[in-house]
Motif scaffolding. Structure first.
Motif, PDB file in Angstrom:
ATOM      1  N   GLU A  25       0.825  -1.270   0.053  1.00 55.50           N
ATOM      2  CA  GLU A  25       0.129  -0.013   0.026  1.00 55.50           C
ATOM      3  C   GLU A  25       1.020   1.271  -0.049  1.00 55.50           C
ATOM      4  O   GLU A  25       0.568   2.083  -0.475  1.00 55.50           O
ATOM      5  CB  GLU A  25      -0.854  -0.060   1.267  1.00 55.50           C
ATOM      6  CG  GLU A  25      -1.910   1.186   1.330  1.00 55.50           C
ATOM      7  CD  GLU A  25      -2.539   1.213   2.632  1.00 55.50           C
ATOM      8  OE1 GLU A  25      -3.144   2.277   2.893  1.00 55.50           O
ATOM      9  OE2 GLU A  25      -2.805   0.319   3.201  1.00 55.50           O
ATOM     10  N   ASN A  26       1.784   1.082   0.769  1.00 52.81           N
ATOM     11  CA  ASN A  26       2.875   2.439   0.953  1.00 52.81           C
ATOM     12  C   ASN A  26       3.788   2.671  -0.033  1.00 52.81           C
ATOM     13  O   ASN A  26       4.219   3.737  -0.529  1.00 52.81           O
ATOM     14  CB  ASN A  26       3.372   2.187   2.214  1.00 52.81           C
ATOM     15  CG  ASN A  26       2.588   2.950   3.285  1.00 52.81           C
ATOM     16  OD1 ASN A  26       2.256   4.196   3.517  1.00 52.81           O
ATOM     17  ND2 ASN A  26       1.853   1.696   4.041  1.00 52.81           N
ATOM     18  N   PHE A  27       4.441   1.478  -0.600  1.00 55.99           N
ATOM     19  CA  PHE A  27       5.392   1.553  -1.710  1.00 55.99           C
ATOM     20  C   PHE A  27       5.105   0.890  -3.052  1.00 55.99           C
ATOM     21  O   PHE A  27       5.988   0.923  -3.877  1.00 55.99           O
ATOM     22  CB  PHE A  27       6.745   0.818  -1.151  1.00 55.99           C
ATOM     23  CG  PHE A  27       7.311   1.697  -0.135  1.00 55.99           C
ATOM     24  CD1 PHE A  27       8.156   2.730  -0.328  1.00 55.99           C
ATOM     25  CD2 PHE A  27       7.139   1.416   1.363  1.00 55.99           C
ATOM     26  CE1 PHE A  27       8.734   3.731   0.781  1.00 55.99           C
ATOM     27  CE2 PHE A  27       7.849   2.155   2.246  1.00 55.99           C
ATOM     28  CZ  PHE A  27       8.484   3.311   1.848  1.00 55.99           C
ATOM     29  N   GLY A  28       4.251   0.285  -3.203  1.00 56.33           N
ATOM     30  CA  GLY A  28       3.606  -0.087  -4.416  1.00 56.33           C
ATOM     31  C   GLY A  28       4.375  -1.535  -4.718  1.00 56.33           C
ATOM     32  O   GLY A  28       4.113  -2.060  -5.999  1.00 56.33           O
ATOM     33  N   ILE A  29       4.981  -2.251  -3.729  1.00 60.59           N
ATOM     34  CA  ILE A  29       5.608  -3.291  -4.182  1.00 60.59           C
ATOM     35  C   ILE A  29       5.263  -4.565  -3.394  1.00 60.59           C
ATOM     36  O   ILE A  29       5.115  -4.268  -1.841  1.00 60.59           O
ATOM     37  CB  ILE A  29       7.057  -3.341  -4.175  1.00 60.59           C
ATOM     38  CG1 ILE A  29       7.804  -4.708  -4.586  1.00 60.59           C
ATOM     39  CG2 ILE A  29       7.647  -2.964  -2.882  1.00 60.59           C
ATOM     40  CD1 ILE A  29       9.194  -4.449  -4.930  1.00 60.59           C
ATOM     41  N   ALA A  30       4.887  -5.683  -3.894  1.00 57.96           N
ATOM     42  CA  ALA A  30       4.229  -6.621  -2.767  1.00 57.96           C
ATOM     43  C   ALA A  30       5.577  -7.446  -1.971  1.00 57.96           C
ATOM     44  O   ALA A  30       5.651  -8.762  -2.133  1.00 57.96           O
ATOM     45  CB  ALA A  30       3.356  -7.947  -3.800  1.00 57.96           C
ATOM     46  N   GLU A  31       5.854  -6.867  -1.213  1.00 61.13           N
ATOM     47  CA  GLU A  31       7.067  -7.270  -0.299  1.00 61.13           C
ATOM     48  C   GLU A  31       6.744  -6.997   0.788  1.00 61.13           C
ATOM     49  O   GLU A  31       6.295  -5.489   1.152  1.00 61.13           O
ATOM     50  CB  GLU A  31       8.497  -7.169  -0.964  1.00 61.13           C
ATOM     51  CG  GLU A  31       8.680  -7.631  -2.201  1.00 61.13           C
ATOM     52  CD  GLU A  31      10.340  -7.330  -2.595  1.00 61.13           C
ATOM     53  OE1 GLU A  31      10.864  -6.727  -1.774  1.00 61.13           O
ATOM     54  OE2 GLU A  31      10.607  -7.516  -3.714  1.00 61.13           O
ATOM     55  N   GLY A  32       7.313  -7.802   1.949  1.00 62.00           N
ATOM     56  CA  GLY A  32       7.220  -7.287   3.510  1.00 62.00           C
ATOM     57  C   GLY A  32       8.670  -7.576   4.144  1.00 62.00           C
ATOM     58  O   GLY A  32       9.636  -7.259   3.210  1.00 62.00           O
ATOM     59  N   PHE A  33       8.480  -7.857   5.134  1.00 58.12           N
ATOM     60  CA  PHE A  33       9.940  -8.158   6.166  1.00 58.12           C
ATOM     61  C   PHE A  33      10.519  -9.428   5.305  1.00 58.12           C
ATOM     62  O   PHE A  33       9.614 -10.292   4.982  1.00 58.12           O
ATOM     63  CB  PHE A  33       9.437  -8.552   7.651  1.00 58.12           C
ATOM     64  CG  PHE A  33       9.142  -6.995   8.102  1.00 58.12           C
ATOM     65  CD1 PHE A  33       9.988  -6.119   8.644  1.00 58.12           C
ATOM     66  CD2 PHE A  33       7.898  -7.051   8.868  1.00 58.12           C
ATOM     67  CE1 PHE A  33       9.620  -5.010   9.230  1.00 58.12           C
ATOM     68  CE2 PHE A  33       7.576  -5.717   9.385  1.00 58.12           C
ATOM     69  CZ  PHE A  33       8.630  -4.742   9.758  1.00 58.12           C
TER      70      PHE A  33
ATOM     71  N   PRO B  28       6.097   3.578  -6.989  1.00 55.74           N
ATOM     72  CA  PRO B  28       7.012   3.318  -8.120  1.00 55.74           C
ATOM     73  C   PRO B  28       7.314   4.481  -8.985  1.00 55.74           C
ATOM     74  O   PRO B  28       6.479   5.453  -9.317  1.00 55.74           O
ATOM     75  CB  PRO B  28       6.308   2.210  -8.813  1.00 55.74           C
ATOM     76  CG  PRO B  28       5.489   1.751  -7.657  1.00 55.74           C
ATOM     77  CD  PRO B  28       5.025   2.588  -7.070  1.00 55.74           C
ATOM     78  N   GLU B  29       8.549   4.625  -9.560  1.00 54.21           N
ATOM     79  CA  GLU B  29       9.090   5.553 -10.489  1.00 54.21           C
ATOM     80  C   GLU B  29       8.036   6.091 -11.507  1.00 54.21           C
ATOM     81  O   GLU B  29       7.790   7.307 -11.706  1.00 54.21           O
ATOM     82  CB  GLU B  29      10.484   5.356 -10.984  1.00 54.21           C
ATOM     83  CG  GLU B  29      11.093   6.586 -11.385  1.00 54.21           C
ATOM     84  CD  GLU B  29      11.808   7.413 -10.090  1.00 54.21           C
ATOM     85  OE1 GLU B  29      11.821   8.579 -10.378  1.00 54.21           O
ATOM     86  OE2 GLU B  29      11.575   7.009  -9.042  1.00 54.21           O
ATOM     87  N   PRO B  30       7.634   4.996 -12.251  1.00 55.37           N
ATOM     88  CA  PRO B  30       6.642   5.489 -13.374  1.00 55.37           C
ATOM     89  C   PRO B  30       5.392   6.140 -13.001  1.00 55.37           C
ATOM     90  O   PRO B  30       4.826   6.855 -13.771  1.00 55.37           O
ATOM     91  CB  PRO B  30       6.316   4.366 -13.940  1.00 55.37           C
ATOM     92  CG  PRO B  30       7.403   3.231 -13.662  1.00 55.37           C
ATOM     93  CD  PRO B  30       7.817   3.609 -12.350  1.00 55.37           C
TER      94      PRO B  30
END
Length: 783
Positions: free
Chosen positions: A468-476, A582-584
């Motif tokens: 939600e915050n960084f647009g990438i489906a990764e966590g700890f 994300p940059e784009p």
């Protein structure tokens, strides 16, 4: 986790000198030496806190480099006198009968308080020592003004009781700072590893922790959010990173660490940007109960942040200071007004002194040269004092704080353990999945003092929050030290400390899903930065816009039109919170200056990869064409596909002529920026200036060209703008090349690093926009 907040720091004048009357051109060494009062013993209990003065009837508070007066008649003259009975400054009290002595002019004057004005640019801050206050009727008894290192007796900290929830912590001068304590479980199940987040935002706002505290609390830490003096519900007068705020950090750490619910009676610190920078200042005061700090997205100096290369930053920094001034007004943060309405009398009393808050945006704009007394806030001089482990992250192209943080790295000479993660990218990226697991590991080792262990359920649950915050489906990430669980702490710590202290995360965004999110392709490990085996590589400005490995034998020069109005140009109208994405997704419009308003030089197509890692400079010969001037140097990569990628920028106001020999070295160029070291320029005389280029790590791939351009400042940053020197519109600086004026780009290069395959797609590298390449035909000067 809520949306991660982002912010910056501004600039102000300060001092820590030994004598009462001192000039603003004082050296850094003198300014840092007087952190205690000359000739006085350590302060006693009866010298601390507010006291009622019998001769005058005033209430006097001697703080750290400040003296506050209350209880006077409205609009009464109050004169500060030193131990020699010399009158230093007269303040006219406000309508509440208050006055606050902090800045002392070189020549005594009378100033009305309550209007936001600071007495004078020429002067210093109030130095440690003994003073008196004179009214028309009487002169007070002696009052002690403290230095940063003059701490209170241990009982002042240990006798305080700080419980869960919202409350107050008392400083050495009696000022009460608002604080919010959150425990990860019942207090009887403690003690808990504890971290403190300290800033002028809203860290003590009840039930609304800042991002660092929120993440740490999720990971099992007790968290304490503390508002700096003069902000939120905290008492005292607001001043950006002044010595009083530094000392308050010491006091808060010691008082919190003394609480029974704090594990080992040691605390760490967390926070990004404002709260990250504050950690460096607090750690430099060396609180005995500070375990470690984890500052992220920081600056190296408030003045240099507001005056990039001596050119006024009219963009984000100006805006940030305006916001700080506004939010430091009584009830200015909203939630403080709500607490007052709810009956918080301490918060209400703390607002009364806010009439004494100075206008720091206006004051900072007036400081066209670095006041020598501001060295007490120059972090390059302070971080060698830090004696605890440090975890630091930063982005070279940070749209708010910039890339000067890299100048700090080799100056952490006192810390027993340093971990730095550097990357191309944006201000909030320190809280992204790319770095957050190592952040947790660091806090586990040095604050919790246990083997890092993030439960699998939390790892999974964190993914949608970070997405939600960084647009990438990764966590700890996974537990890197699982083999040492449950209790091989020493073994795990040894493995952690065996890793390289400087870790460069390469080409963040190039291979992420989606493209342009946080995440490196490879990691480079260094023992220092620039790396110890760096080579100083020079590219000389040559004929026909070329960059050559050899200096041209013949003297020549190229002209460009100085465009003062380039200063306001930014590359984006995005808000601060947008840069997490994300940059784009970012609205970036990075345009080249019109032909004729820049000069440009590029290497031939490279036959092999060239890796730049560190900070450097453009060794520039220039004939300014006027009695003043400023330049911007942009470093870019011209790619084989016909596009151009942004790498880094540097700036310099050309009147600044003297380098600081204590801080400058093979790659770092640090000017004194003192008024005494400025020189008015002769329009038709050549001068030599090294234009500093802050830290960066970038791969210029085989087939690409390394390019450098010179122009008036502006147009290279999404949130920075510049108020350029006001010169005639027909001013044409000449850039020298060859012969006795061999201008050259000098940067550290390294070999032997892993190079990811393939050129990154345009607009995927975070913080590094891409545009179609436009060739420039330089205009040769007629010699």
């Amino acid at each position: 986790m809520a949306l991660l907040s982002v912010a910056l720091v501004g600039a102000a004048c300060t001092d820590g000198g030994a004598d009462t009357a001192q000039s603003s051109d004082r050296t850094e060494e003198v300014a840092l030496s007087a952190r205690t009062a000359s000739g006085l013993d350590a302060p006693q209990d009866d010298e601390l806190g507010p006291r009622e003065d019998d001769p005058t009837g005033l209430t006097l508070v001697g703080g750290v480099e400040t003296l506050t007066v209350t209880g006077a008649k409205p609009e009464t003259e109050l004169t500060l006198v030193d131990g020699d009975d010399a009158e230093l400054l007269t303040l006219i009290s406000d309508f509440e009968g208050q006055a606050h002595f902090a800045y002392i002019p070189d020549t005594t004057m009378t100033v009305a308080t309550g209007g936001g004005d600071i007495p004078a640019v020429e002067g210093s801050t109030l130095t440690p020592g003994e003073y008196r206050v004179r009214t028309e009727e009487a002169t007070s008894d002696v009052v002690r003004v403290l230095g940063v290192d003059e701490v209170a007796p241990a009982s002042v900290y240990s006798d305080q009781e700080i419980g869960e929830g919202f409350g107050y912590i008392t400083m050495r001068d009696g000022t009460k700072l608002s604080a919010s304590v959150k425990l990860p479980g019942p207090i009887e199940d403690g003690p808990y590893p504890t971290v403190v987040e300290y800033s002028g935002y809203s860290p003590s706002k009840p039930d609304s922790p800042q991002p660092g505290s929120m993440i740490a609390g999720t990971l099992g830490f007790a968290t304490v959010g503390v508002n700096m003096r003069g902000t939120g519900c905290s008492g005292g007068v607001f001043d950006v990173f002044n010595p009083a705020q530094q000392a308050d950090g010491y006091d808060a750490i010691e008082a919190i660490a003394a609480q029974p619910w704090v594990k080992d009676n040691k605390v760490g610190m967390v926070g990004l940007s404002y709260a990250g920078i504050a950690q460096l200042y607090v750690a430099s005061t060396q609180p005995p109960s500070l375990a470690a700090i984890a500052p992220q997205s920081v600056i190296d100096d408030p003045w240099r942040q507001q005056w990039a290369g001596g050119v006024y930053n009219d963009g984000f920094t100006k805006q940030w200071l305006e916001e700080r001034d506004n939010q430091a007004q009584g009830g200015g943060q909203g939630w403080d007004a709500e607490l007052i309405e709810g009956g918080d009398q301490v918060c209400e009393r703390n607002q009364q002194i806010r009439t004494q808050n100075p206008d720091f945006r206006t004051f900072g704009r007036s400081l066209e040269s670095f006041p020598g007394s501001a060295s007490a806030r120059f972090l390059q001089l302070l971080v060698p004092r830090i004696k605890v482990p440090v975890f630091l992250t930063g982005a070279y192209q940070d749209e708010q704080t910039g890339g000067r943080f890299a100048y700090l790295l080799n100056k952490f000479t006192g810390t027993p353990s340093l971990r730095v993660k550097m990357y191309n990218g944006h201000h909030p990226d320190g809280y992204s999945p790319m770095t957050i697991t190592d952040w947790h590991d660091f806090l586990s080792f040095y604050v919790a003092r246990k083997v890092p262990d993030i439960p699998e359920g939390l790892q999974q649950a964190s993914t949608p929050i970070f997405e939600e915050n960084f647009g990438i489906a990764e966590g700890f990430g996974p537990n890197r030290f699982a083999d040492h669980l449950p209790d091989d702490y020493e073994g795990a710590l040894a493995a952690y400390e065996a890793e390289a202290p400087i870790q460069v995360l390469v080409e963040s965004g190039a291979e992420t899903t989606p493209p342009g999110a946080t995440g490196e392709r490879v990691r480079w490990d260094f023992d220092q930065y620039p790396p110890a085996d760096s080579q100083a590589t020079s590219w000389f400005l040559a004929d026909d816009g070329a960059l050559s490995s050899e200096a041209p034998p013949d003297e020549a020069s190229d002209l460009f039109v100085y465009d003062r109005w380039a200063g306001p140009k930014r590359t984006s109208d995005a808000g601060a919170g947008d840069f997490q994405q994300p940059e784009p997704a970012l609205p970036i419009n990075w345009e080249q200056a019109p032909e004729g308003k820049l000069v440009a030089y590029a290497t031939p197509k490279l036959t092999k990869d060239v890796v730049v890692a560190g900070y450097g400079y453009l060794d520039l010969w220039v004939k300014p064409g006027a009695d003043d001037g400023a330049v911007q140097v942009d470093l870019t990569e011209v790619r084989p596909d016909g596009s151009e990628t942004y790498v880094q920028s540097g700036w310099l106001e050309l009147q600044h002529a003297k380098e600081n020999p204590e801080l400058s070295d093979e790659f770092q160029v640090e000017y004194t920026y003192l008024a005494a070291d400025r020189e008015e320029l002769e329009p038709d005389e050549w001068i030599r200036r090294k234009v500093p280029i802050p830290g960066v790590s970038h791969i210029f791939r085989a087939g690409s060209q390394l390019r450098v351009t010179v122009s008036a400042p502006g147009g290279s940053r999404p949130m920075w703008a510049f108020d350029n020197p006001r010169l005639p519109t027909d001013t044409e600086p000449a850039v020298g090349r060859g012969g006795d004026r061999p201008s050259a780009l000098v940067m550290p290069t390294v070999t032997g690093q892993e190079i990811p395959d393939g050129l990154p797609d345009c607009d995927t590298l975070r913080g590094q926009p891409c545009r179609p390449y436009i060739e420039v035909a330089n205009t040769p000067a007629k010699e």
